[in-house]
Design a protein around this motif. Structure first.
Motif, PDB file in Angstrom:
ATOM      1  N   PHE A 246      36.083  16.085  82.394  1.00  0.00           N
ATOM      2  CA  PHE A 246      35.961  14.879  81.575  1.00  0.00           C
ATOM      3  C   PHE A 246      35.267  13.724  82.296  1.00  0.00           C
TER       4      PHE A 246
ATOM      5  N   GLU B 106      35.735   9.608  82.436  1.00  0.00           N
ATOM      6  CA  GLU B 106      36.729   9.304  81.412  1.00  0.00           C
ATOM      7  C   GLU B 106      38.133   9.712  81.851  1.00  0.00           C
TER       8      GLU B 106
ATOM      9  N   ARG C 243      39.158   6.545  83.378  1.00  0.00           N
ATOM     10  CA  ARG C 243      39.156   5.423  82.431  1.00  0.00           C
ATOM     11  C   ARG C 243      40.311   5.507  81.446  1.00  0.00           C
ATOM     12  N   PHE C 244      40.638   6.719  80.998  1.00  0.00           N
ATOM     13  CA  PHE C 244      41.729   6.892  80.044  1.00  0.00           C
ATOM     14  C   PHE C 244      43.098   6.961  80.723  1.00  0.00           C
TER      15      PHE C 244
ATOM     16  N   ILE D 161      43.589  11.968  77.210  1.00  0.00           N
ATOM     17  CA  ILE D 161      42.182  12.132  76.857  1.00  0.00           C
ATOM     18  C   ILE D 161      42.043  12.185  75.339  1.00  0.00           C
TER      19      ILE D 161
ATOM     20  N   TRP E 296      35.930  12.274  73.555  1.00  0.00           N
ATOM     21  CA  TRP E 296      36.070  11.290  74.618  1.00  0.00           C
ATOM     22  C   TRP E 296      34.742  10.681  75.081  1.00  0.00           C
ATOM     23  N   ILE E 297      33.613  11.158  74.581  1.00  0.00           N
ATOM     24  CA  ILE E 297      32.329  10.565  74.962  1.00  0.00           C
ATOM     25  C   ILE E 297      32.171   9.216  74.250  1.00  0.00           C
ATOM     26  N   PRO E 298      31.920   8.126  74.964  1.00  0.00           N
ATOM     27  CA  PRO E 298      31.798   6.798  74.341  1.00  0.00           C
ATOM     28  C   PRO E 298      30.453   6.636  73.634  1.00  0.00           C
TER      29      PRO E 298
END
Length: 328
Positions: free
Chosen positions: A50, A53, A56-57, A144, A148-150
């Motif tokens: 991931f 992320e 970040r998550f 997650i 999850w891709i911004p």
């Protein structure tokens, strides 16, 4: 309706109510060290799947917190009892049950002197082979996002960069990005589907399978509920019925029904309403072959008599005798 089952049964394969379990400080420290090492491996896997992320998550932070959670000896004992039950079944051995009297009985103390080192080895092997995987499952499911891709942030960044070039009067970027590995519920359903296939393959060979029931991703792996699945019924309405052994209630088969769809995992349990979280996923326990200690005549004459054949004949008779209790 298709039905797959082993010859495992809770009332035949439960190792019994041993009450002598107590981890010495050095033994508890050894388990804690294995969990710490597992956390490093779990974080590396999360970051590989991931990318940034995972941090970040908060997935990697969750791994650190869960790995550092002190393990309760009683919860660890339940885990290792489930694994010991599978080991004895694989070895075609009757599990060593304690006689009346508990620790005051000399025969119990003698059996325990041989059983405890084996259980400790099994506990350490469980931590080495499963803790990292369990941490990854919990972090991926609990931290997650499915997608999850911004994508929105990337779109806005591209719009700004294109506008700053001055080559366009207006810019609109709309990206449809899909992650190579989904997270959250989608990830957990895919892994659970793999577990169910492994259960079917094991039961087709008459072998039970130990699985971890993932209820709350925010609880530590050392507090996991382990179920030994010994029967699966694939019903015509799309539901699967599982029967298993749980050391919490060793005499009664634990049953649940599952329906795994593309959008959700639905689970029904007879024990619903007891205040515990619903099952959200099933993870197969990695369990290399173990070597339970031998007792009595089996230990003295291990190579002189066909003990495996005796076990097989006795097991088939007991299953026939207990068919009403078993509901078959």
């Amino acid at each position: 309706m298709a039905r797959l089952e082993s010859w495992f049964r809770p009332w035949l394969d439960d190792p019994g109510p041993w009450d002598l379990w107590e981890l010495e400080p050095r033994e508890a420290a050894a388990v804690a060290e294995r969990l710490r090492v597992a956390a490093g491996s779990a974080k590396a896997r999360l970051e590989s799947d991931f990318a940034a992320e995972a941090r970040r998550f908060g997935a990697t932070a969750l791994v650190d917190r869960l790995a550092a959670t002190p393990a309760e000896p009683e919860a660890l004992f339940r885990i290792v009892l489930a694994l010991a039950a599978v080991d004895h079944y694989r070895a075609r051995l009757a599990p060593p049950r304690p006689d009346p009297g508990g620790g005051t009985n000399a025969a119990n103390r003698e059996r325990w002197a041989a059983l405890q080192p084996y259980l400790l080895r099994r506990l350490h092997a469980w931590a080495e082979d499963n803790a990292a995987d369990s941490l990854v499952w919990r972090a991926a499911a609990g931290r997650i996002a499915d997608n999850w891709i911004p994508a929105e942030q990337i779109s806005r960044s591209l719009e700004r960069q294109l506008s700053e070039t001055g080559l366009f009067t207006s810019v609109a970027v709309d990206l449809d990005l899909k992650p190579p590995v989904p997270g959250g519920g989608a990830w957990l359903r895919a892994r659970t589907a793999e577990t169910l296939e492994r259960i079917k393959a094991a039961l087709a060979q008459r072998q039970p399978l130990a699985v971890e029931l993932l209820r709350d991703p925010l609880t530590a792996p050392a507090a996991a509920q382990v179920l030994v699945v010994y029967r699966l019924e694939d019903r015509d309405d799309g539901w699967l019925s599982l029967s298993g052994y749980d050391p919490i209630a060793p005499e009664a088969p634990q049953r649940m029904e599952l329906h795994l769809g593309p959008e959700a995992l639905r689970v029904r349990e007879p024990q619903d309403g007891e205040g515990r979280p619903a099952v959200k996923g099933l993870r197969c326990i990695a369990m290399p072959p173990g070597e339970p200690p031998l007792f009595g005549w089996r230990r003295r004459l291990r190579r002189l008599l066909p003990w495996g054949l005796f076990w097989y004949l006795g097991r088939r008779w007991r299953l026939f005798r207990d068919r009403k209790r078993d509901g078959t």
